[in-house]
Scaffold this motif. Structure first.
Motif, PDB file in Angstrom:
ATOM      1  N   LEU A  87     -18.367 -16.616 -20.104  1.00  0.00           N
ATOM      2  CA  LEU A  87     -17.995 -15.791 -18.968  1.00  0.00           C
ATOM      3  C   LEU A  87     -16.607 -15.222 -19.193  1.00  0.00           C
ATOM      4  O   LEU A  87     -15.907 -15.605 -20.121  1.00  0.00           O
ATOM      5  N   HIS A  88     -16.231 -14.281 -18.345  1.00  0.00           N
ATOM      6  CA  HIS A  88     -14.931 -13.617 -18.462  1.00  0.00           C
ATOM      7  C   HIS A  88     -13.803 -14.650 -18.547  1.00  0.00           C
ATOM      8  O   HIS A  88     -13.710 -15.546 -17.719  1.00  0.00           O
ATOM      9  N   GLY A  89     -12.994 -14.538 -19.590  1.00  0.00           N
ATOM     10  CA  GLY A  89     -11.846 -15.417 -19.759  1.00  0.00           C
ATOM     11  C   GLY A  89     -12.102 -16.670 -20.579  1.00  0.00           C
ATOM     12  O   GLY A  89     -11.168 -17.361 -20.955  1.00  0.00           O
ATOM     13  N   SER A  90     -13.364 -16.961 -20.887  1.00  0.00           N
ATOM     14  CA  SER A  90     -13.651 -18.180 -21.659  1.00  0.00           C
ATOM     15  C   SER A  90     -13.372 -17.954 -23.142  1.00  0.00           C
ATOM     16  O   SER A  90     -13.394 -16.832 -23.633  1.00  0.00           O
ATOM     17  N   GLU A  91     -13.102 -19.035 -23.845  1.00  0.00           N
ATOM     18  CA  GLU A  91     -12.847 -18.971 -25.280  1.00  0.00           C
ATOM     19  C   GLU A  91     -14.072 -19.443 -26.033  1.00  0.00           C
ATOM     20  O   GLU A  91     -14.675 -20.462 -25.700  1.00  0.00           O
ATOM     21  N   ILE A  92     -14.444 -18.662 -27.058  1.00  0.00           N
ATOM     22  CA  ILE A  92     -15.583 -18.998 -27.899  1.00  0.00           C
ATOM     23  C   ILE A  92     -15.170 -18.848 -29.353  1.00  0.00           C
ATOM     24  O   ILE A  92     -14.137 -18.239 -29.653  1.00  0.00           O
ATOM     25  N   GLN A  93     -15.977 -19.396 -30.243  1.00  0.00           N
ATOM     26  CA  GLN A  93     -15.697 -19.288 -31.673  1.00  0.00           C
ATOM     27  C   GLN A  93     -17.006 -19.041 -32.404  1.00  0.00           C
ATOM     28  O   GLN A  93     -18.028 -19.665 -32.080  1.00  0.00           O
ATOM     29  N   ILE A  94     -17.000 -18.127 -33.371  1.00  0.00           N
ATOM     30  CA  ILE A  94     -18.192 -17.862 -34.173  1.00  0.00           C
ATOM     31  C   ILE A  94     -18.228 -18.887 -35.305  1.00  0.00           C
ATOM     32  O   ILE A  94     -17.326 -18.935 -36.132  1.00  0.00           O
ATOM     33  N   ILE A  95     -19.268 -19.703 -35.309  1.00  0.00           N
ATOM     34  CA  ILE A  95     -19.427 -20.721 -36.350  1.00  0.00           C
ATOM     35  C   ILE A  95     -20.152 -20.130 -37.553  1.00  0.00           C
ATOM     36  O   ILE A  95     -19.784 -20.367 -38.694  1.00  0.00           O
ATOM     37  N   SER A  96     -21.210 -19.363 -37.277  1.00  0.00           N
ATOM     38  CA  SER A  96     -22.030 -18.805 -38.347  1.00  0.00           C
ATOM     39  C   SER A  96     -22.537 -17.427 -37.944  1.00  0.00           C
ATOM     40  O   SER A  96     -22.811 -17.168 -36.775  1.00  0.00           O
TER      41      SER A  96
END
Length: 71
Positions: free
Chosen positions: A34-43
């Motif tokens: 959601l808006h403002g959340s932090e994510i990371q691309i693993i693959s």
């Protein structure tokens, strides 16, 4: 602001906007995208992504990754 589909692997990214239908948007919000959340691309394979969201992982296809905008 760029689509998640063209972001690099391994970096921590901040979600700015999700431009999908309301049902999909609510589902993603329940999963932590959601808006403002932090994510990371693993693959990243053929446009399909595996993301790290909070303490879990989430797989999304290339069509959906083009509708999530990050910073």
């Amino acid at each position: 602001m760029i689509p998640l589909a063209i972001a690099e692997e391994g970096k921590t990214l901040k979600v700015i906007r999700v431009t999908t239908d309301e049902k999909t948007k609510r589902h993603l919000e329940n999963l932590g995208v959601l808006h403002g959340s932090e994510i990371q691309i693993i693959s990243k394979k053929c446009g399909n992504l595996i993301l790290r969201v909070k303490d879990g992982r989430l797989a999304i296809n290339k069509d959906l990754s083009a509708k999530i905008f990050i910073e």
